[in-house]
Motif scaffolding. Structure first.
Motif, PDB file in Angstrom:
ATOM      1  N   ALA A 115      19.968  54.630   6.087  1.00 60.60           N
ATOM      2  CA  ALA A 115      19.025  54.756   5.084  1.00 60.60           C
ATOM      3  C   ALA A 115      18.226  56.160   5.244  1.00 60.60           C
ATOM      4  O   ALA A 115      17.865  56.744   4.195  1.00 60.60           O
ATOM      5  CB  ALA A 115      18.222  53.559   5.267  1.00 60.60           C
ATOM      6  N   LYS A 116      18.251  56.759   6.433  1.00 62.76           N
ATOM      7  CA  LYS A 116      17.545  57.803   6.671  1.00 62.76           C
ATOM      8  C   LYS A 116      18.137  58.807   5.960  1.00 62.76           C
ATOM      9  O   LYS A 116      17.495  59.864   5.241  1.00 62.76           O
ATOM     10  CB  LYS A 116      17.428  58.144   8.053  1.00 62.76           C
ATOM     11  N   MET A 117      19.528  59.186   6.106  1.00 64.21           N
ATOM     12  CA  MET A 117      20.453  60.260   5.451  1.00 64.21           C
ATOM     13  C   MET A 117      20.386  60.249   4.090  1.00 64.21           C
ATOM     14  O   MET A 117      20.003  61.152   3.007  1.00 64.21           O
ATOM     15  CB  MET A 117      21.827  60.474   5.823  1.00 64.21           C
ATOM     16  N   TYR A 118      20.238  59.098   3.292  1.00 62.91           N
ATOM     17  CA  TYR A 118      20.249  58.638   1.890  1.00 62.91           C
ATOM     18  C   TYR A 118      18.868  59.235   1.342  1.00 62.91           C
ATOM     19  O   TYR A 118      18.535  59.648   0.443  1.00 62.91           O
ATOM     20  CB  TYR A 118      20.676  57.431   1.636  1.00 62.91           C
ATOM     21  N   THR A 119      17.824  58.666   2.157  1.00 63.56           N
ATOM     22  CA  THR A 119      16.433  59.013   1.815  1.00 63.56           C
ATOM     23  C   THR A 119      16.178  60.461   1.793  1.00 63.56           C
ATOM     24  O   THR A 119      15.485  61.186   0.818  1.00 63.56           O
ATOM     25  CB  THR A 119      15.431  58.336   2.980  1.00 63.56           C
ATOM     26  N   ILE A 120      16.660  61.213   2.694  1.00 63.35           N
ATOM     27  CA  ILE A 120      16.497  62.579   2.736  1.00 63.35           C
ATOM     28  C   ILE A 120      17.145  63.193   1.526  1.00 63.35           C
ATOM     29  O   ILE A 120      16.569  64.070   0.976  1.00 63.35           O
ATOM     30  CB  ILE A 120      17.305  63.265   4.189  1.00 63.35           C
ATOM     31  N   LEU A 121      18.356  62.903   1.169  1.00 66.93           N
ATOM     32  CA  LEU A 121      18.883  63.534  -0.062  1.00 66.93           C
ATOM     33  C   LEU A 121      18.270  63.123  -1.352  1.00 66.93           C
ATOM     34  O   LEU A 121      18.178  63.980  -2.219  1.00 66.93           O
ATOM     35  CB  LEU A 121      20.521  62.868  -0.064  1.00 66.93           C
ATOM     36  N   ILE A 122      17.711  61.884  -1.415  1.00 71.51           N
ATOM     37  CA  ILE A 122      17.154  61.611  -2.581  1.00 71.51           C
ATOM     38  C   ILE A 122      15.783  62.291  -2.721  1.00 71.51           C
ATOM     39  O   ILE A 122      15.360  62.555  -3.717  1.00 71.51           O
ATOM     40  CB  ILE A 122      16.469  59.921  -2.450  1.00 71.51           C
ATOM     41  N   TYR A 123      15.089  62.625  -1.629  1.00 73.35           N
ATOM     42  CA  TYR A 123      13.887  63.531  -1.545  1.00 73.35           C
ATOM     43  C   TYR A 123      14.279  65.042  -2.073  1.00 73.35           C
ATOM     44  O   TYR A 123      13.440  65.569  -2.676  1.00 73.35           O
ATOM     45  CB  TYR A 123      13.440  63.822  -0.179  1.00 73.35           C
TER      46      TYR A 123
END
Length: 523
Positions: free
Chosen positions: A220-228
């Motif tokens: 979830a952290k990696m996806y959140t970073i890319l969404i950001y």
């Protein structure tokens, strides 16, 4: 400590200041991603470090080697003292490297990995990356092995300079210098840094390639970073696509993921005419509904993001109503929430209401941050209200209510130099130096440009040379502005003297620079 006595300059420390709302989600993301910060020593009170840094800043000749017998005679230079002094020289790269070399020449050098990391950060800031790599190799040779912190500093500065491929290569070199290879936390840092500086496409390329190679497990952290990252460049469609892909792969989004998406929707939206404002609110409500469907309750950050939409749309009454609703729901307002409302009231000319809200903040135990005060300074700048701006600035200083940031200083310098209040500019400039905050490249640039506009060539040249001597690289536009102004004003002799000084600086270095591949200043 030392064989000399000086009047100690008091250096107030910068406390942990809550970030303005425009960086709120980025700050929350840092915590969620567990991407390590740079891990450098922090500024602490030290009268000895104050004394040494002031001696060097005022007396060291940047064109000659440091004369240790004159400059530092009798000083017992320990590792903590060296660290604190380097922190106070972070805007003076030449003096910092001279001090570092003096420390290396001592019989028992007080050098640690942190000492090298501080110098690497200082030199990276002025883009002397060849010298930085020499320091990395030198660390390894001296058994002060580079750590992930060393590479994180270098990666962040390379990305900030637009050198993304070199940053990725530096990341891949971690395994050559550090015992363990890059793990998930290291990838968080790399992807997050790329996204923060707008290089989300590079981040996604790395994410896809290395995910396929099995170098990490996407979470979830990696996806959140890319969404950001997609939100950062205004590609909300791609952010939503990554959110859907995340859910399809069985990775459950969390509160920060939705706050990042919500911030992207609200931050980039155009709010005029009102139909666009209403469309943005509907899109925000849709995100709130999806959060609740997944059992995630919006927090103060979620509501603060929406409040900022009302602020940008200059709708103070709706904004105050929304804030009242938050209070009624038992949501504790944060400094970012209050700052957003203060910003709206100031920009709408409701200074008195903004001041009352500031008093309410303090009554409720919420300490205003520099960003809160910057809202007032910007309004005073627009009104050309010298008296109130100066009164508030001196109140910040005398009552120690909040430490001004570089942004605060630059707002005030830009205001007073335009109003030709050079005495006040000098006062603020000296305060900034005393506090160890700057001046930075932006400070010199805006000051030199405004002085050129007012045709104050002598002062402009003085600050230009001072900037060079402090190791800051002038922007091309600054050099051209000064050159063009001097030539058009028939100041050919002044230009020749300035050019000679710069040529000497570009070619001739003191002995402390001969061991490193420092590049001359590009013009």
């Amino acid at each position: 400590m030392a064989a000399f006595k000086l009047r100690h300059a008091v250096t107030p420390l910068a406390p942990a200041v809550t970030l303005p709302l425009r960086r709120l989600c980025a700050a929350v993301l840092d915590g969620a991603a567990s991407a390590s910060d740079d891990g450098l020593p922090t500024l602490e009170p030290s009268s000895d470090a104050d004394s040494i840094s002031q001696i060097l800043l005022h007396h060291h000749n940047p064109f000659h080697a440091m004369e240790s017998s004159l400059q530092l005679h009798g000083v017992a230079l320990s590792a903590p003292l060296l660290h604190q002094t380097l922190l106070r020289l972070h805007h003076s790269s030449k003096i910092a490297i001279a001090l570092f070399n003096y420390a290396k020449s001592l019989p028992d050098p007080p050098l640690t990995s942190a000492s090298y990391n501080l110098l690497i950060d200082i030199l990276s800031k002025v883009r002397q990356f060849d010298a930085v790599w020499q320091l990395v190799v030198e660390m390894d040779q001296n058994s002060l092995h580079p750590t992930t912190t060393t590479f994180f500093i270098l990666i962040r500065r390379l990305v900030a300079a637009g050198l993304t491929r070199q940053a990725v290569r530096a990341f891949d070199d971690i395994g050559s210098f550090v015992e363990r290879g890059p793990g998930n936390k290291d990838y968080y840092y790399l992807l997050d840094t790329l996204c923060k500086y707008g290089y989300v496409k590079v981040a996604v390329e790395i994410f896809n390639k290395r995910k396929a190679c099995g170098e990490f497990d996407p979470d979830a952290k990696m996806y959140t970073i890319l969404i950001y990252g997609w939100c950062k460049i205004g590609r909300i469609d791609m952010a939503e696509r990554f959110l859907n892909d995340m859910i399809e792969r069985g990775v459950e989004p969390h509160l920060v993921t939705y706050n990042v998406l919500l911030n992207g929707i609200c931050r980039r939206a155009r709010l005029h005419p009102d139909v666009r404002f209403e469309r943005t609110l509907r899109a925000a409500d849709k995100v709130f509904d999806e959060m609740r469907d997944r059992g995630i309750e919006p927090d103060v950050t979620s509501y603060s993001i929406v409040l900022h939409v009302y602020s940008r749309a200059h709708k103070p009454q709706l904004l105050l109503d929304k804030m009242k609703m938050m209070k009624e729901r038992g949501i504790s307002l944060s400094v970012a929430t209050y700052t957003s409302v203060v910003k709206c009231l100031c920009s709408c000319g409701k200074i008195n209401d903004a001041e009352e809200l500031l008093e309410e903040m303090v009554r409720n135990g919420v300490s205003p941050c520099a960003a809160t005060y910057n809202c007032f300074f910007k309004e005073y700048r627009g009104r050309k209200d010298v008296d109130n701006a100066l009164k508030l600035y001196r109140k910040m200083k005398e009552e120690n209510v909040c430490v001004p940031t570089m942004h605060t200083y630059n707002i005030l310098i830009a205001m007073f130099v335009k109003l030709d209040k050079m005495g006040i500019v000098r006062e603020i400039w000296e305060d900034m130096k005393r506090n160890g905050m700057g001046p930075d490249l932006d400070s010199y640039t805006l000051l030199i440009h405004d002085l050129c506009e007012k045709q104050k060539w002598r002062q402009a040249c003085t600050f230009f040379v001072e900037m060079i001597e402090n190791g800051l690289l002038p922007q091309k536009v600054t050099f051209e502005t000064l050159y063009r102004g001097l030539i058009q004003s028939d100041k050919l002799r002044t230009w020749r003297r300035l050019k000679k000084k710069l040529d000497e600086e570009s070619i001739t270095f003191g002995t402390e620079f001969q061991n490193y591949h420092l590049k001359p200043y590009r013009r």
